[in-house]
Motif scaffolding. Structure first.
Motif, PDB file in Angstrom:
ATOM      1  N   GLY A   1      -1.293  -1.403  -9.178  1.00 45.97           N
ATOM      2  CA  GLY A   1      -2.117  -1.474  -7.978  1.00 45.97           C
ATOM      3  C   GLY A   1      -3.504  -0.913  -8.223  1.00 45.97           C
ATOM      4  N   SER A   2      -4.267  -0.778  -7.156  1.00 43.93           N
ATOM      5  CA  SER A   2      -5.619  -0.208  -7.214  1.00 43.93           C
ATOM      6  C   SER A   2      -5.593   1.177  -6.588  1.00 43.93           C
ATOM      7  CB  SER A   2      -6.600  -1.083  -6.423  1.00 43.93           C
ATOM      8  OG  SER A   2      -6.658  -2.370  -6.964  1.00 43.93           O
ATOM      9  N   GLU A   3      -5.837   2.191  -7.412  1.00 43.66           N
ATOM     10  CA  GLU A   3      -5.870   3.556  -6.903  1.00 43.66           C
ATOM     11  C   GLU A   3      -7.218   3.754  -6.216  1.00 43.66           C
ATOM     12  OE1 GLU A   3      -4.409   7.593  -8.830  1.00 43.66           O
ATOM     13  OE2 GLU A   3      -6.369   7.033  -9.610  1.00 43.66           O
ATOM     14  N   ILE A   4      -7.206   3.821  -4.881  1.00 40.71           N
ATOM     15  CA  ILE A   4      -8.486   3.939  -4.170  1.00 40.71           C
ATOM     16  C   ILE A   4      -8.770   5.362  -3.709  1.00 40.71           C
ATOM     17  CG2 ILE A   4      -8.577   1.494  -3.562  1.00 40.71           C
ATOM     18  CD1 ILE A   4      -7.774   2.229  -0.735  1.00 40.71           C
ATOM     19  N   VAL A   5      -7.755   6.212  -3.696  1.00 47.11           N
ATOM     20  CA  VAL A   5      -7.942   7.653  -3.541  1.00 47.11           C
ATOM     21  C   VAL A   5      -7.090   8.271  -4.643  1.00 47.11           C
ATOM     22  CG1 VAL A   5      -7.600   9.694  -2.092  1.00 47.11           C
ATOM     23  CG2 VAL A   5      -8.358   7.550  -1.050  1.00 47.11           C
ATOM     24  N   CYS A   6      -7.741   8.952  -5.589  1.00 48.67           N
ATOM     25  CA  CYS A   6      -7.034   9.450  -6.759  1.00 48.67           C
ATOM     26  C   CYS A   6      -6.004  10.513  -6.392  1.00 48.67           C
ATOM     27  CB  CYS A   6      -7.999   9.958  -7.820  1.00 48.67           C
ATOM     28  SG  CYS A   6      -8.920  11.404  -7.323  1.00 48.67           S
ATOM     29  N   TYR A   7      -4.979  10.604  -7.229  1.00 49.34           N
ATOM     30  CA  TYR A   7      -3.882  11.544  -7.022  1.00 49.34           C
ATOM     31  C   TYR A   7      -4.397  12.973  -7.097  1.00 49.34           C
ATOM     32  CZ  TYR A   7       0.550  13.973  -7.791  1.00 49.34           C
ATOM     33  OH  TYR A   7       1.620  14.821  -7.698  1.00 49.34           O
TER      34      TYR A   7
ATOM     35  N   HIS B   1      -3.050  12.864  -0.176  1.00 50.31           N
ATOM     36  CA  HIS B   1      -2.994  13.226  -1.598  1.00 50.31           C
ATOM     37  C   HIS B   1      -3.174  12.042  -2.529  1.00 50.31           C
ATOM     38  CE1 HIS B   1      -1.991  17.518  -1.918  1.00 50.31           C
ATOM     39  NE2 HIS B   1      -1.662  17.351  -0.651  1.00 50.31           N
ATOM     40  N   TRP B   2      -2.895  10.829  -2.036  1.00 48.69           N
ATOM     41  CA  TRP B   2      -2.956   9.672  -2.931  1.00 48.69           C
ATOM     42  C   TRP B   2      -2.922   8.404  -2.104  1.00 48.69           C
ATOM     43  CZ3 TRP B   2       1.559   7.935  -6.578  1.00 48.69           C
ATOM     44  CH2 TRP B   2       1.057   7.268  -7.693  1.00 48.69           C
ATOM     45  N   LEU B   3      -3.670   7.387  -2.539  1.00 54.33           N
ATOM     46  CA  LEU B   3      -3.657   6.096  -1.860  1.00 54.33           C
ATOM     47  C   LEU B   3      -3.827   4.996  -2.899  1.00 54.33           C
ATOM     48  CD1 LEU B   3      -3.630   4.422   0.747  1.00 54.33           C
ATOM     49  CD2 LEU B   3      -6.066   4.894   0.996  1.00 54.33           C
ATOM     50  N   VAL B   4      -2.820   4.131  -2.984  1.00 58.57           N
ATOM     51  CA  VAL B   4      -2.834   3.009  -3.927  1.00 58.57           C
ATOM     52  C   VAL B   4      -2.593   1.736  -3.125  1.00 58.57           C
ATOM     53  CG1 VAL B   4      -1.828   2.015  -6.022  1.00 58.57           C
ATOM     54  CG2 VAL B   4      -1.857   4.507  -5.718  1.00 58.57           C
TER      55      VAL B   4
ATOM     56  N   GLY C   1      -2.619  -9.123   2.707  1.00 61.55           N
ATOM     57  CA  GLY C   1      -3.231  -9.842   1.598  1.00 61.55           C
ATOM     58  C   GLY C   1      -3.864  -8.853   0.637  1.00 61.55           C
ATOM     59  N   ARG C   2      -4.366  -9.359  -0.492  1.00 61.11           N
ATOM     60  CA  ARG C   2      -5.009  -8.482  -1.465  1.00 61.11           C
ATOM     61  C   ARG C   2      -6.374  -8.037  -0.968  1.00 61.11           C
ATOM     62  NH1 ARG C   2      -5.153 -10.010  -7.490  1.00 61.11           N
ATOM     63  NH2 ARG C   2      -5.449  -7.780  -7.577  1.00 61.11           N
ATOM     64  N   GLN C   3      -6.764  -6.856  -1.394  1.00 62.30           N
ATOM     65  CA  GLN C   3      -8.083  -6.290  -1.097  1.00 62.30           C
ATOM     66  C   GLN C   3      -8.395  -6.304   0.400  1.00 62.30           C
ATOM     67  OE1 GLN C   3     -10.626  -8.530  -3.729  1.00 62.30           O
ATOM     68  NE2 GLN C   3      -9.996  -7.319  -5.500  1.00 62.30           N
ATOM     69  N   THR C   4      -7.391  -5.904   1.183  1.00 61.94           N
ATOM     70  CA  THR C   4      -7.566  -5.851   2.639  1.00 61.94           C
ATOM     71  C   THR C   4      -7.496  -4.429   3.172  1.00 61.94           C
ATOM     72  OG1 THR C   4      -5.189  -6.213   2.959  1.00 61.94           O
ATOM     73  CG2 THR C   4      -6.605  -8.174   2.993  1.00 61.94           C
ATOM     74  N   VAL C   5      -7.312  -3.454   2.260  1.00 59.35           N
ATOM     75  CA  VAL C   5      -7.199  -2.052   2.648  1.00 59.35           C
ATOM     76  C   VAL C   5      -8.235  -1.258   1.870  1.00 59.35           C
ATOM     77  CG1 VAL C   5      -5.668  -0.042   2.703  1.00 59.35           C
ATOM     78  CG2 VAL C   5      -4.730  -2.321   3.110  1.00 59.35           C
ATOM     79  N   TYR C   6      -8.920  -0.352   2.570  1.00 59.02           N
ATOM     80  CA  TYR C   6     -10.014   0.404   1.948  1.00 59.02           C
ATOM     81  C   TYR C   6      -9.808   1.907   2.103  1.00 59.02           C
ATOM     82  CZ  TYR C   6     -11.889  -4.249   2.046  1.00 59.02           C
ATOM     83  OH  TYR C   6     -12.032  -5.605   1.868  1.00 59.02           O
ATOM     84  N   ALA C   7     -10.482   2.656   1.267  1.00 56.52           N
ATOM     85  CA  ALA C   7     -10.340   4.113   1.261  1.00 56.52           C
ATOM     86  C   ALA C   7     -10.996   4.737   2.494  1.00 56.52           C
ATOM     87  CB  ALA C   7     -10.980   4.695   0.003  1.00 56.52           C
ATOM     88  N   PRO C   8     -10.338   5.739   3.066  1.00 55.98           N
ATOM     89  CA  PRO C   8     -10.986   6.491   4.147  1.00 55.98           C
ATOM     90  C   PRO C   8     -12.064   7.387   3.542  1.00 55.98           C
ATOM     91  CG  PRO C   8      -8.891   7.495   3.582  1.00 55.98           C
ATOM     92  CD  PRO C   8      -9.011   6.245   2.744  1.00 55.98           C
TER      93      PRO C   8
ATOM     94  N   THR D   1       0.864  -1.180   0.000  1.00 55.59           N
ATOM     95  CA  THR D   1       0.000   0.000   0.000  1.00 55.59           C
ATOM     96  C   THR D   1       0.897   1.225   0.000  1.00 55.59           C
ATOM     97  OG1 THR D   1      -1.833  -1.051   1.179  1.00 55.59           O
ATOM     98  CG2 THR D   1      -1.657   1.341   1.373  1.00 55.59           C
ATOM     99  N   LEU D   2       0.583   2.181  -0.878  1.00 62.79           N
ATOM    100  CA  LEU D   2       1.314   3.433  -0.966  1.00 62.79           C
ATOM    101  C   LEU D   2       0.415   4.572  -0.499  1.00 62.79           C
ATOM    102  CD1 LEU D   2       3.912   4.928  -2.084  1.00 62.79           C
ATOM    103  CD2 LEU D   2       2.511   5.359  -4.118  1.00 62.79           C
ATOM    104  N   VAL D   3       0.908   5.367   0.434  1.00 61.06           N
ATOM    105  CA  VAL D   3       0.194   6.520   0.962  1.00 61.06           C
ATOM    106  C   VAL D   3       1.031   7.761   0.658  1.00 61.06           C
ATOM    107  CG1 VAL D   3      -0.599   7.626   3.089  1.00 61.06           C
ATOM    108  CG2 VAL D   3      -0.815   5.159   2.840  1.00 61.06           C
TER     109      VAL D   3
END
Length: 176
Positions: free
Chosen positions: A101-107, A86-89, A128-135, A65-67
Motif C-alpha cells: 500500500g501507500s504509507e501516507i502517515v509514517c509508523y 500512529h499509522w495510516l496506509v 477506489g485507488r488514491q481516494t484517501v488522503y493524509a490528515p 485503508t489501514l488506520v
C-alpha cells in the motif's frame, strides 16, 4: 459471537473508537513473529518496528485503508489527545500486505508514559485507488469522522493490543 463477549466490545474499542460492525475480511498483524490478538500485552520494545500486516479478501481490484490509533493518549484517565494517529496506509490491495500500500502517515512506535494504552488497527474497504488522503495532524484524529469523510463505511476488520511503559506502572525505586 455475541456483542457482549466480543473482545472489541469488552476492550471498549467498540464504543470509544468504532461503532459495532461485522468482520468481513481477515486482518493479521504481526510484530517480530508474534501475532496480535485482541487484548494482547506488548511492551514498547516489542513494537518499535512497524508490524507486518496481511490483508485478506479475494478480489485483487479491491483496496483497503489501514488506520492505527491510540484512544488513550496521553493517559487512559485523561485522553485529551484521543485518538492519536500512529499509522495510516492506503491503497492496500486485497490478499497482500501493507507493504504493497501507500504509507501516507509514517509508523510512529507506541511509547505510552502513563497507564495501559490500547493500540487499535482498523481496516476499511476503499471505494477506489488514491481516494484517501493524509490528515494534517496526528492528535485528536477521529476514526469515525475519517471514515465518513472518505466514504469508507464500516470497518471490515479490527484488532487491538495493550501496551504500557517498559517497567510497567512504575513504582518506587530503591535508594542506593
Amino acid at each position: 459471537m455475541s456483542r457482549e463477549r466480543d473482545p472489541l466490545t469488552v476492550g471498549r474499542v467498540i464504543g470509544d473508537v468504532l461503532d459495532p460492525f461485522t468482520r468481513r475480511v481477515s486482518l493479521k498483524v504481526t510484530y517480530n513473529s508474534k501475532d496480535v490478538t485482541n487484548g494482547l500485552e506488548l511492551k514498547p520494545s516489542a513494537v518499535v518496528e512497524q508490524p507486518r500486516v496481511e490483508v485478506g479478501g479475494n478480489d485483487l481490484r479491491t483496496f483497503y485503508t489501514l488506520v492505527m490509533v491510540d484512544p488513550d493518549a496521553p493517559s487512559p484517565s485523561d485522553p485529551q489527545l484521543r485518538e492519536y494517529l500512529h499509522w495510516l496506509v492506503t491503497d492496500i490491495p486485497a490478499t497482500t500486505s501493507a507493504t504493497f500500500g501507500s504509507e501516507i502517515v509514517c509508523y510512529e512506535s507506541p511509547r505510552p508514559s502513563l497507564g495501559i494504552h490500547r493500540f487499535i488497527f482498523v481496516l476499511f474497504h476503499q471505494l477506489g485507488r488514491q481516494t484517501v488522503y493524509a490528515p494534517g495532524w496526528r492528535q485528536n484524529f477521529n476514526t469515525r469522522d475519517f471514515a465518513e469523510l472518505y466514504n469508507l463505511g464500516s470497518p471490515v476488520a479490527a484488532v487491538y493490543f495493550n501496551c504500557q511503559r517498559e517497567a510497567g506502572s512504575g513504582g518506587r525505586r530503591m535508594q542506593d
